[in-house]
Design a protein around this motif. Structure first.
Motif, PDB file in Angstrom:
ATOM      1  N   TYR A 146      -2.572  19.093 -15.594  1.00 44.61           N
ATOM      2  CA  TYR A 146      -2.757  20.451 -15.939  1.00 44.61           C
ATOM      3  C   TYR A 146      -3.329  20.595 -17.150  1.00 44.61           C
ATOM      4  O   TYR A 146      -4.587  20.447 -17.520  1.00 44.61           O
ATOM      5  CB  TYR A 146      -1.418  21.137 -15.683  1.00 44.61           C
ATOM      6  N   LEU A 147      -2.500  20.737 -18.386  1.00 48.05           N
ATOM      7  CA  LEU A 147      -2.808  20.719 -19.578  1.00 48.05           C
ATOM      8  C   LEU A 147      -3.244  19.312 -20.142  1.00 48.05           C
ATOM      9  O   LEU A 147      -4.224  18.977 -20.962  1.00 48.05           O
ATOM     10  CB  LEU A 147      -1.815  21.182 -20.663  1.00 48.05           C
ATOM     11  N   LYS A 148      -2.108  18.408 -19.894  1.00 51.09           N
ATOM     12  CA  LYS A 148      -2.277  16.853 -20.278  1.00 51.09           C
ATOM     13  C   LYS A 148      -2.126  15.902 -18.832  1.00 51.09           C
ATOM     14  O   LYS A 148      -1.642  16.640 -17.761  1.00 51.09           O
ATOM     15  CB  LYS A 148      -1.327  16.585 -21.074  1.00 51.09           C
ATOM     16  N   GLN A 149      -2.481  14.850 -18.951  1.00 51.19           N
ATOM     17  CA  GLN A 149      -2.236  13.946 -17.561  1.00 51.19           C
ATOM     18  C   GLN A 149      -0.814  13.393 -17.781  1.00 51.19           C
ATOM     19  O   GLN A 149      -0.205  13.097 -18.979  1.00 51.19           O
ATOM     20  CB  GLN A 149      -2.975  12.806 -17.849  1.00 51.19           C
ATOM     21  N   GLU A 150      -0.157  13.161 -16.765  1.00 49.16           N
ATOM     22  CA  GLU A 150       1.054  12.510 -16.651  1.00 49.16           C
ATOM     23  C   GLU A 150       1.525  11.867 -15.240  1.00 49.16           C
ATOM     24  O   GLU A 150       0.721  12.197 -14.203  1.00 49.16           O
ATOM     25  CB  GLU A 150       2.063  13.463 -16.936  1.00 49.16           C
ATOM     26  N   TYR A 151       2.134  10.847 -15.438  1.00 50.98           N
ATOM     27  CA  TYR A 151       2.450  10.098 -14.304  1.00 50.98           C
ATOM     28  C   TYR A 151       3.962  10.518 -13.727  1.00 50.98           C
ATOM     29  O   TYR A 151       4.758  10.585 -14.814  1.00 50.98           O
ATOM     30  CB  TYR A 151       2.450   8.523 -14.432  1.00 50.98           C
ATOM     31  N   VAL A 152       4.266  10.365 -12.730  1.00 50.15           N
ATOM     32  CA  VAL A 152       5.281  10.925 -12.045  1.00 50.15           C
ATOM     33  C   VAL A 152       5.658   9.674 -11.003  1.00 50.15           C
ATOM     34  O   VAL A 152       5.138   9.498 -10.100  1.00 50.15           O
ATOM     35  CB  VAL A 152       5.389  12.184 -11.393  1.00 50.15           C
ATOM     36  N   ALA A 153       6.892   9.135 -11.244  1.00 49.15           N
ATOM     37  CA  ALA A 153       7.317   7.958 -10.252  1.00 49.15           C
ATOM     38  C   ALA A 153       7.712   8.374  -9.219  1.00 49.15           C
ATOM     39  O   ALA A 153       8.589   9.265  -9.040  1.00 49.15           O
ATOM     40  CB  ALA A 153       8.053   6.993 -11.432  1.00 49.15           C
ATOM     41  N   LEU A 154       7.573   7.581  -8.033  1.00 45.84           N
ATOM     42  CA  LEU A 154       8.499   8.123  -6.784  1.00 45.84           C
ATOM     43  C   LEU A 154       9.120   6.850  -6.275  1.00 45.84           C
ATOM     44  O   LEU A 154       9.938   6.755  -5.560  1.00 45.84           O
ATOM     45  CB  LEU A 154       7.135   8.328  -5.803  1.00 45.84           C
ATOM     46  N   SER A 155       8.754   5.724  -6.820  1.00 47.41           N
ATOM     47  CA  SER A 155       9.527   4.520  -6.515  1.00 47.41           C
ATOM     48  C   SER A 155      10.191   3.776  -7.684  1.00 47.41           C
ATOM     49  O   SER A 155       9.756   3.803  -8.944  1.00 47.41           O
ATOM     50  CB  SER A 155       8.462   3.221  -6.099  1.00 47.41           C
ATOM     51  N   PRO A 156      11.577   3.521  -7.489  1.00 49.06           N
ATOM     52  CA  PRO A 156      12.499   3.069  -8.631  1.00 49.06           C
ATOM     53  C   PRO A 156      11.765   1.707  -9.385  1.00 49.06           C
ATOM     54  O   PRO A 156      11.836   1.233 -10.521  1.00 49.06           O
ATOM     55  CB  PRO A 156      13.721   2.276  -8.044  1.00 49.06           C
TER      56      PRO A 156
ATOM     57  N   GLY B 272       0.863  -1.191  -0.013  1.00 44.83           N
ATOM     58  CA  GLY B 272      -0.043   0.125   0.129  1.00 44.83           C
ATOM     59  C   GLY B 272       0.926   1.013  -0.124  1.00 44.83           C
ATOM     60  O   GLY B 272       0.394   2.331   0.103  1.00 44.83           O
ATOM     61  N   VAL B 273       1.969   1.251  -0.035  1.00 38.46           N
ATOM     62  CA  VAL B 273       2.823   2.292  -0.141  1.00 38.46           C
ATOM     63  C   VAL B 273       2.871   3.082  -1.647  1.00 38.46           C
ATOM     64  O   VAL B 273       2.920   2.311  -2.440  1.00 38.46           O
ATOM     65  CB  VAL B 273       4.416   1.880   0.295  1.00 38.46           C
ATOM     66  N   VAL B 274       3.039   4.518  -1.555  1.00 39.64           N
ATOM     67  CA  VAL B 274       2.719   5.086  -2.912  1.00 39.64           C
ATOM     68  C   VAL B 274       4.030   4.694  -3.951  1.00 39.64           C
ATOM     69  O   VAL B 274       4.912   4.702  -3.167  1.00 39.64           O
ATOM     70  CB  VAL B 274       2.425   6.654  -2.471  1.00 39.64           C
ATOM     71  N   GLN B 275       3.805   4.640  -4.958  1.00 35.68           N
ATOM     72  CA  GLN B 275       4.591   4.329  -5.785  1.00 35.68           C
ATOM     73  C   GLN B 275       5.066   5.335  -6.946  1.00 35.68           C
ATOM     74  O   GLN B 275       5.916   5.388  -7.419  1.00 35.68           O
ATOM     75  CB  GLN B 275       4.494   3.068  -6.495  1.00 35.68           C
ATOM     76  N   ALA B 276       3.765   6.093  -7.310  1.00 40.93           N
ATOM     77  CA  ALA B 276       3.795   7.155  -8.294  1.00 40.93           C
ATOM     78  C   ALA B 276       2.430   7.881  -8.271  1.00 40.93           C
ATOM     79  O   ALA B 276       1.393   7.642  -7.492  1.00 40.93           O
ATOM     80  CB  ALA B 276       3.650   6.597  -9.685  1.00 40.93           C
ATOM     81  N   TYR B 277       2.500   8.995  -8.924  1.00 39.03           N
ATOM     82  CA  TYR B 277       1.356   9.726  -8.755  1.00 39.03           C
ATOM     83  C   TYR B 277       0.798  10.395 -10.098  1.00 39.03           C
ATOM     84  O   TYR B 277       1.640  10.347 -10.846  1.00 39.03           O
ATOM     85  CB  TYR B 277       1.581  11.062  -7.800  1.00 39.03           C
ATOM     86  N   ASN B 278      -0.494  10.832 -10.100  1.00 42.22           N
ATOM     87  CA  ASN B 278      -0.885  11.311 -11.527  1.00 42.22           C
ATOM     88  C   ASN B 278      -1.219  12.902 -11.257  1.00 42.22           C
ATOM     89  O   ASN B 278      -1.929  13.325 -10.244  1.00 42.22           O
ATOM     90  CB  ASN B 278      -2.059  10.606 -11.909  1.00 42.22           C
ATOM     91  N   VAL B 279      -0.719  13.711 -12.087  1.00 40.16           N
ATOM     92  CA  VAL B 279      -1.310  15.039 -12.385  1.00 40.16           C
ATOM     93  C   VAL B 279      -1.701  15.456 -13.740  1.00 40.16           C
ATOM     94  O   VAL B 279      -1.125  14.975 -14.425  1.00 40.16           O
ATOM     95  CB  VAL B 279       0.186  15.969 -11.808  1.00 40.16           C
TER      96      VAL B 279
END
Length: 670
Positions: A293-303, A284-291
């Protein structure tokens, strides 16, 4: 995962000669290819990875299908709905059943059903009348039951039950007399709840042994009410993730140590809210988030996920989202949106980095002349930035630059909510209207979500005023940019977008050439009187953001912002579509304004669907209304249209008023 959020209120003409010359080189896309049943949609992989599911037509109606993951060609239908489509389904935690909710005729009294993937046995888990089920929680650890909320005791509040999937047994866990939502951990233990405050905010509490703490865990005021909420616990129950805008404008992703209460910022973006994330399926630990603005993108937090997301970004053409994951997290279903081609779903095998296309949602649109969508940042008159989306007809965007080479008629397509947003991606309405020769503009006016709390709060008490000014400012931008001309702009939308249409024609009667209102409220006072009882928790927020019908000042404001009271000002053609069973925007909202216009001999065309609610779920009804719409717009804007033909025959459309004002409608009714 449970979100504490305000419920969304609202969600044959001949071709003119000059229009032919502008668009004759672009083939007309049949509206049935855009608005008919998709071939497949809503793909999911079972938690154990052995099965694939999706929704697809069976005898012309969307039903649930299942296939072995090792052999998708062996798909078979599991359900046999004959009339109302099943629009989505999800897997039981034990991978033995596919589950879905279904209402009757759009009344939004959703009941929960399950169907066994081996035997095909179907079970109604909530066989109650006038009940709306909510799935409170599922778990990757507890496989044989889930938590559900039922409002069959008190329509305003959902009691929480444990549902045994094998037997259907319901066990009451929490009798609810005033709480807005619940949060459970991976052991399906209720751990959190929310209570609405008189100021429109919320108080969040922890639960221990089924009892609510006396002291709130957090207090959230009106400004933060739509941008702050607990999201989910880690599997060990020690960390609680939040989307949180307190002390900032856009909501950040925060991790709270439950024992100490300490908050840590995990991620934030000054442009847009972070309200969605990917979590490790086991911890259940967060691995990536979605943001977005103009378009959607994933940003990784976990290798562990960074390489996968980079691989997908490199090897997929278009936007993508992770739609479904196995418990082992070895296989994903990835939804791909190329914008100028129909969306598709792919199977991604993480170990071998292998991508296999499972299906294209609308293969009949492959190779069709679909138009590109262009994000825009438009300045409102007070300097606010309005993230918007423009689609140009091919004739006005020959070089694909997104800069109009010549003006085209414009349809201002307004989203519902209003506490929602438009986003980038394939949009059937944009594609349909652009193919008919129109530029299409969708505007995230103030009050829209996703751009921070200040942007939402800027819309407070501004229905029909600054929220509408934003739409007018966007139209002026389009005129100044050469996208369109002032005399060729229509306004169209559903729910709040329908209200915006009525407001546009009543409050700014010469700005728009015509309007199309779909399930839009005309009288804000009666709208608030008839909201569903299960929205009780959000009532104060409605009052604070729209106008309070319990005060004299609020009554005056609601009266002033209701298009019904200014119906006599309407000068331009209006088309209205309404579901007779709509629980959000009662049919009386459309009845009232049609009656007011008819009394003044102002032309209006009114189409009612007796088997629909807040919008048109059945494709035959949606196609019928859009057939009327495109011929109505063709007369108004000099665009092109596919004749109505026999589109009304399979639908339940009832033309209550003004058939003579919509080209081809009287003939189509014969």
């Amino acid at each position: 995962m449970i979100r504490y959020a305000l419920p969304v209120v609202l969600f044959a003409a001949a071709l003119p000669a000059h229009a032919q010359s502008q668009t004759s080189d672009v083939p007309l896309i049949e509206r049935t290819k855009i608005f008919g049943n998709p071939s497949k949609t809503g793909g999911r992989i079972s938690p154990d990875g052995k099965w694939l599911s999706w929704v697809a037509p069976r005898d012309g109606v969307l039903n649930v299908w299942v296939a072995p993951a090792a052999d998708p060609a062996k798909a078979r239908p599991l359900t046999e709905e004959k009339t109302r489509p099943i629009r989505s389904a999800f897997w039981s935690p034990d991978s033995k059943q596919l589950m879905y909710v279904q209402d009757k005729g759009g009344d939004e009294n959703f009941l929960l059903y399950g169907v066994d993937v081996v035997s095909g046995k179907q079970t109604n888990f909530t066989p109650f009348e006038k009940t709306r089920v909510r799935v409170v929680a599922t778990s990757t650890r507890i496989k044989d039951r889930i938590l559900v909320g039922l409002n069959n005791r008190d329509p305003r509040w959902h009691d929480v039950y444990s549902l045994e999937l094998a037997t259907g047994k319901l066990t009451l866990l929490f009798k609810n007399d005033g709480y807005a939502g619940f949060l459970a951990d991976e052991m399906l233990t209720l751990r959190g709840t929310a209570k609405s405050r008189p100021d429109g905010g919320s108080s969040y509490y922890l639960l221990k042994d089924g009892k609510v703490d006396e002291k709130p865990l957090a207090e959230v005021g009106l400004d933060d009410s739509q941008t702050t909420a607990p999201l989910t616990f880690t599997a060990d129950g020690k960390t609680l993730y939040w989307t949180d805008s307190r002390g900032r404008n856009t909501s950040a992703l925060l991790a709270q140590d439950v024992a100490s209460g300490k908050m840590t910022v995990v991620a934030q973006d000054e442009r847009a809210d972070i309200a969605d994330a990917l979590y490790d399926t086991q911890t259940g630990v967060v691995q990536a988030y979605n943001v977005s603005y103009l378009k959607q993108e994933y940003v990784a937090l976990s290798p562990a996920l960074k390489g996968d997301l980079e691989f997908l970004k490199k090897n997929i053409k278009g936007q993508f989202s992770i739609a479904s994951r196995t418990d082992a997290d070895d296989k994903w279903l990835v939804a791909v949106d190329p914008v100028t081609a129909p969306p598709a779903t792919w199977l991604y095998e993480r170990k071998t980095r292998r991508l296999t296309q499972l299906y294209v949602t609308r293969p009949e649109l492959e190779g069709a002349p679909l138009a590109q969508m262009y994000p825009q940042e438009i300045k409102a008159r007070d300097g606010l930035t309005l993230v918007s989306y423009l689609t140009l007809p091919k004739a006005a965007d020959a070089d694909g630059s997104g800069k109009a080479s010549k003006p085209a008629p414009l349809v201002l397509l307004v989203h519902g909510g209003p506490w929602a947003r438009d986003g980038y991606g394939y949009n059937g309405y944009h594609q349909w209207l652009a193919n008919r020769g129109y530029a299409v503009l969708s505007v995230n006016y103030r009050g829209s979500t996703g751009f921070g709390k200040n942007f939402i709060s800027a819309g407070d008490l501004q229905w029909g005023r600054k929220m509408h000014d934003d739409l007018i400012d966007a139209v002026q931008w389009a005129i100044k940019s050469g996208v369109t001309t002032a005399d060729k702009v229509a306004i169209m939308g559903g729910s709040y977008g329908g209200y915006a249409t009525l407001a546009g024609l009543a409050f700014t009667p010469t700005t728009f050439a015509c309007g199309v209102d779909i399930v839009g409220p005309s009288n804000l006072f009666t709208l608030l009187q008839t909201i569903p009882p299960y929205w009780e928790a959000g009532k104060q927020q409605f009052y604070k953001r729209m106008g309070d019908p319990t005060t004299d000042d609020g009554k005056a404001l609601l009266k002033e912002r209701s298009p019904l009271n200014f119906a006599a000002n309407i000068q331009r053609p209006l088309l209205i579509g309404q579901g007779a069973n709509d629980p959000r925007v009662n049919v009386a909202e459309s009845d009232q304004i049609v009656a007011a216009m008819a009394a003044k001999n102002i032309p209006v065309t009114y189409v009612v669907f007796p088997d629909e609610g807040h919008g048109f779920a059945r494709p035959v009804n949606n196609i019928a209304f859009n057939a009327v719409t495109e011929n109505f717009l063709a007369k108004c804007l000099d665009g092109r249209s596919e004749p109505i033909g026999k589109a009304l025959k399979p639908s339940t459309a009832q033309v209550k008023h003004g058939a003579e004002f919509a080209p081809g409608l009287k003939e189509a009714m014969e």
